[in-house]
Design a protein around this motif. Structure first.
Motif, PDB file in Angstrom:
ATOM      1  N   VAL B 108      -5.987  -2.018  -2.292  1.00 31.82           N
ATOM      2  CA  VAL B 108      -5.247  -1.670  -3.471  1.00 31.82           C
ATOM      3  C   VAL B 108      -4.689  -0.236  -3.212  1.00 31.82           C
ATOM      4  CG1 VAL B 108      -7.391  -1.163  -4.765  1.00 31.82           C
ATOM      5  CG2 VAL B 108      -5.005  -1.269  -5.995  1.00 31.82           C
ATOM      6  N   ALA B 109      -3.708   0.139  -3.188  1.00 28.50           N
ATOM      7  CA  ALA B 109      -2.846   1.561  -2.758  1.00 28.50           C
ATOM      8  C   ALA B 109      -2.420   1.876  -4.387  1.00 28.50           C
ATOM      9  CB  ALA B 109      -1.850   1.417  -1.658  1.00 28.50           C
ATOM     10  N   LYS B 110      -2.656   3.384  -4.503  1.00 30.56           N
ATOM     11  CA  LYS B 110      -2.368   3.983  -5.741  1.00 30.56           C
ATOM     12  C   LYS B 110      -1.054   4.597  -5.339  1.00 30.56           C
ATOM     13  CE  LYS B 110      -4.207   5.825  -9.722  1.00 30.56           C
ATOM     14  NZ  LYS B 110      -5.309   6.553 -10.221  1.00 30.56           N
ATOM     15  N   ARG B 111       0.296   4.271  -5.898  1.00 27.22           N
ATOM     16  CA  ARG B 111       1.536   4.797  -5.555  1.00 27.22           C
ATOM     17  C   ARG B 111       1.879   5.527  -7.125  1.00 27.22           C
ATOM     18  NH1 ARG B 111       3.195   4.581  -0.783  1.00 27.22           N
ATOM     19  NH2 ARG B 111       3.315   6.584  -1.649  1.00 27.22           N
ATOM     20  N   ALA B 112       3.114   6.288  -6.947  1.00 27.25           N
ATOM     21  CA  ALA B 112       3.265   7.108  -7.977  1.00 27.25           C
ATOM     22  C   ALA B 112       3.540   6.306  -9.350  1.00 27.25           C
ATOM     23  CB  ALA B 112       4.985   7.982  -7.815  1.00 27.25           C
ATOM     24  N   ASP B 113       4.114   5.118  -9.504  1.00 31.51           N
ATOM     25  CA  ASP B 113       4.312   4.385 -10.839  1.00 31.51           C
ATOM     26  C   ASP B 113       3.825   3.027 -10.566  1.00 31.51           C
ATOM     27  OD1 ASP B 113       6.023   3.351  -8.941  1.00 31.51           O
ATOM     28  OD2 ASP B 113       7.800   3.791 -10.250  1.00 31.51           O
ATOM     29  N   HIS B 114       3.168   2.503  -9.504  1.00 37.70           N
ATOM     30  CA  HIS B 114       2.677   1.241  -9.513  1.00 37.70           C
ATOM     31  C   HIS B 114       1.223   0.999  -8.522  1.00 37.70           C
ATOM     32  CE1 HIS B 114       5.257   1.564  -5.741  1.00 37.70           C
ATOM     33  NE2 HIS B 114       4.082   0.605  -5.287  1.00 37.70           N
ATOM     34  N   LEU B 115       0.765  -0.074  -8.642  1.00 39.18           N
ATOM     35  CA  LEU B 115      -0.428  -0.429  -7.485  1.00 39.18           C
ATOM     36  C   LEU B 115       0.114  -1.162  -6.521  1.00 39.18           C
ATOM     37  CD1 LEU B 115      -3.514  -1.012  -9.928  1.00 39.18           C
ATOM     38  CD2 LEU B 115      -2.679   1.315  -8.829  1.00 39.18           C
ATOM     39  N   PHE B 116      -0.211  -1.037  -5.257  1.00 37.64           N
ATOM     40  CA  PHE B 116       0.211  -2.020  -4.143  1.00 37.64           C
ATOM     41  C   PHE B 116      -0.670  -2.659  -3.496  1.00 37.64           C
ATOM     42  CE2 PHE B 116       1.822  -2.765   0.490  1.00 37.64           C
ATOM     43  CZ  PHE B 116       2.623  -3.634  -0.096  1.00 37.64           C
ATOM     44  N   LEU B 117      -0.909  -4.187  -3.747  1.00 34.46           N
ATOM     45  CA  LEU B 117      -2.160  -4.769  -3.121  1.00 34.46           C
ATOM     46  C   LEU B 117      -1.600  -5.696  -1.917  1.00 34.46           C
ATOM     47  CD1 LEU B 117      -3.058  -6.840  -6.448  1.00 34.46           C
ATOM     48  CD2 LEU B 117      -3.409  -4.237  -5.878  1.00 34.46           C
TER      49      LEU B 117
END
Lengths: 119, 376
Positions: B108-117
């Motif tokens: 799980v990656a934390k991006r500016a306005d969302h999580l990317f799995l």
């Protein structure tokens, strides 16, 4: 040289037959990482599982192609299993065994017939 | 192969001489011309290119627009500290079930306005249904279906990517970046599944082929199939979902305690609050009955998945089973991962694996079998 449907080759020298696996078989197996051979003196019947070969993919059994007795095994392929990929039809033979009835060889394929089998 | 999906790189795989196999509903390359052994060694010494487009890519967006709400919501499904994860970083985590087992392991990656799995291919549908069911009130769940995923792994991976994006050498292990390039927008993470330094790159399907070819044009980069991907991850002691972990294995049993951060443990700021927390937190303190351990067979015979493990060379009941095993090309010997009774799971303990009717000795070993060299 004769060939079996189990992708083994047989080469007759006097009253002994040397057994190995074909290049096609070694390519299908992929990199060989383990070989286990029977002890000399082992009496075997055609179809017995006499040796084991493992590649990066899977384990396979090597079957005795004829009835007889194992008289010599190739320890070099136990120490360096990769030889089976390098020279399957030559230096990487598996074992030598006695041959009680030479006429049985007629039941195996010759090189052309084996070539057709593996396409 | 009928009924199987193909990735954007399928034609390239065939052109490169790949042998393909069905894997998680996709027709995937298992090996190329080099063969598994040399592909494995090439990745460890240089750089390997893997098509991992079969894996699921999922975006989780907070309906409120506030990223904290998405992180807080996602924390109800996983034992990871996501509120504490910085933007631009990713973390390995586990979707857990009510019994404390594992639904899937994922990044799980934390991006500016969302999580990317990034989730396992074979678990994508299960994961999506689970996320929809549990997060629908707070988050938009969107599966990304038009992007490929390439992995570039090995000591020369960074150099191989310098021409694609010049900032690559500033990334640290587990950093994530979204960058523009001649291959469109790339989502890059410095991570992988080989125990090597490396990167995973999400790229638009239309640019996947050109990006792969630009990488393969470099002498250092060779294509690597699923066969070597498995032996690489095995040497690294990494879990394969369905073999090493599943819905019945807990994080402690799987030796994945490190994936439960302090904030989520007993006494932490947000202790528990994820499915199966009762069992998982209890086992973190008191241990579990069985444990995933490394095994080094003493001889050359590989102990493959399903091999039964015993305490003694003769007699007695089985104390465990191998879940993954094979030959480790870089350490030049067979290695296995097994579940054994915890009391037999201490490094240095000799156990016996039953191979073709014979019990052969093996030593319980710390994992990874081979130390990674990540850029931290």
């Amino acid at each position: 040289m004769k060939f079996t449907e189990e992708h083994e080759w047989l080469r007759v020298e006097g009253d002994l037959v040397t057994v190995g696996i074909t290049r096609h078989a070694s390519e299908q197996l992929g990199d060989v990482v383990f070989v286990e051979l029977p002890g000399p003196g082992t009496k075997v019947a055609k179809g017995d599982e006499v040796a084991v070969i493992e590649s990066v993919k899977a384990a396979s059994d090597i079957l005795a192609p004829v009835d007889g007795e194992i008289v010599e095994v190739n320890d070099a392929i136990v120490d360096s299993p990769g030889k089976v990929n390098e020279d399957p039809m030559g230096d990487a033979w598996f074992f030598k065994m006695t041959l009680s009835d030479i006429s049985i060889l007629d039941s195996f394929m010759d090189e052309a017939e084996y070539g057709e089998l593996v396409g | 192969m009928a009924g199987l999906k193909r990735t954007a790189l399928y034609d390239l795989h065939i052109e490169l001489g790949a042998e393909t196999v069905p894997f998680a509903g996709y027709e995937m390359p298992v090996r190329y011309a080099l063969g598994v052994m040399r592909e494995h060694l090439h990745c460890r010494s240089s750089a390997g290119l893997f098509d991992v487009s079969h894996m699921g890519q999922i975006l989780v967006r907070p309906k409120s627009g506030d990223l904290v709400d998405a992180a807080r919501a996602f924390e109800t499904l996983v034992p990871a500290d996501l509120l504490g994860l910085k933007v631009g970083r990713q973390r390995y985590t586990l979707l857990t079930n009510e019994d404390g087992g594992i639904i899937d392991d994922l990044m799980v990656a934390k991006r500016a306005d969302h999580l990317f799995l990034v989730v396992n291919a074979a678990r994508r549908e299960v994961d999506l249904a689970h996320l929809e069911e549990r997060l629908a009130d707070t988050c938009e769940i969107e599966e990304v279906t038009d992007r490929a995923l390439l992995a570039v792994q090995g000591p020369k991976a960074e150099a191989a990517l310098e021409g694609i994006w010049s900032g690559i050498n500033c990334m640290r292990f587990m950093d994530v970046e979204t960058v523009g390039s001649e291959f469109g927008t790339l989502r890059i993470s410095r991570s992988g599944y080989t125990g090597e330094d490396g990167f995973e790159i999400s790229v638009s399907g239309q640019y996947a082929g050109p990006l792969a070819m630009a990488l393969l044009a470099q002498d250092s980069v060779e294509p690597i199939g699923l066969g070597a991907r498995d032996s690489l991850r095995l040497e690294a002691g990494l879990c394969l979902y369905g073999s090493d972990i599943d819905a019945s294995t807990s994080p402690t049993e799987a030796s994945l305690e490190w994936a439960v951060q302090k904030a989520r443990r007993a006494g932490g700021e947000r202790a528990g609050g994820f499915p199966g927390a009762g069992r998982i937190l209890r086992e973190l303190q008191h241990g579990a009955r069985r444990r995933r351990v490394g095994l080094m067979p003493e001889g050359r015979a590989p102990m493959r998945a399903g091999t039964r493990i015993y305490r003694e060379p003769h007699g007695g009941d089985s104390i465990g089973t191998v879940c993954s095993g094979g030959f480790g090309p870089s350490i030049e010997r067979p290695v296995s991962i097994a579940y054994v009774q915890s009391e037999q799971g201490h490094a240095g303990t000799t156990v016996y694996g039953e191979v073709r009717g014979r019990r052969l000795p093996a030593t319980v070993t710390e994992m990874p079998f081979r130390s990674p060299d990540f850029k931290r």
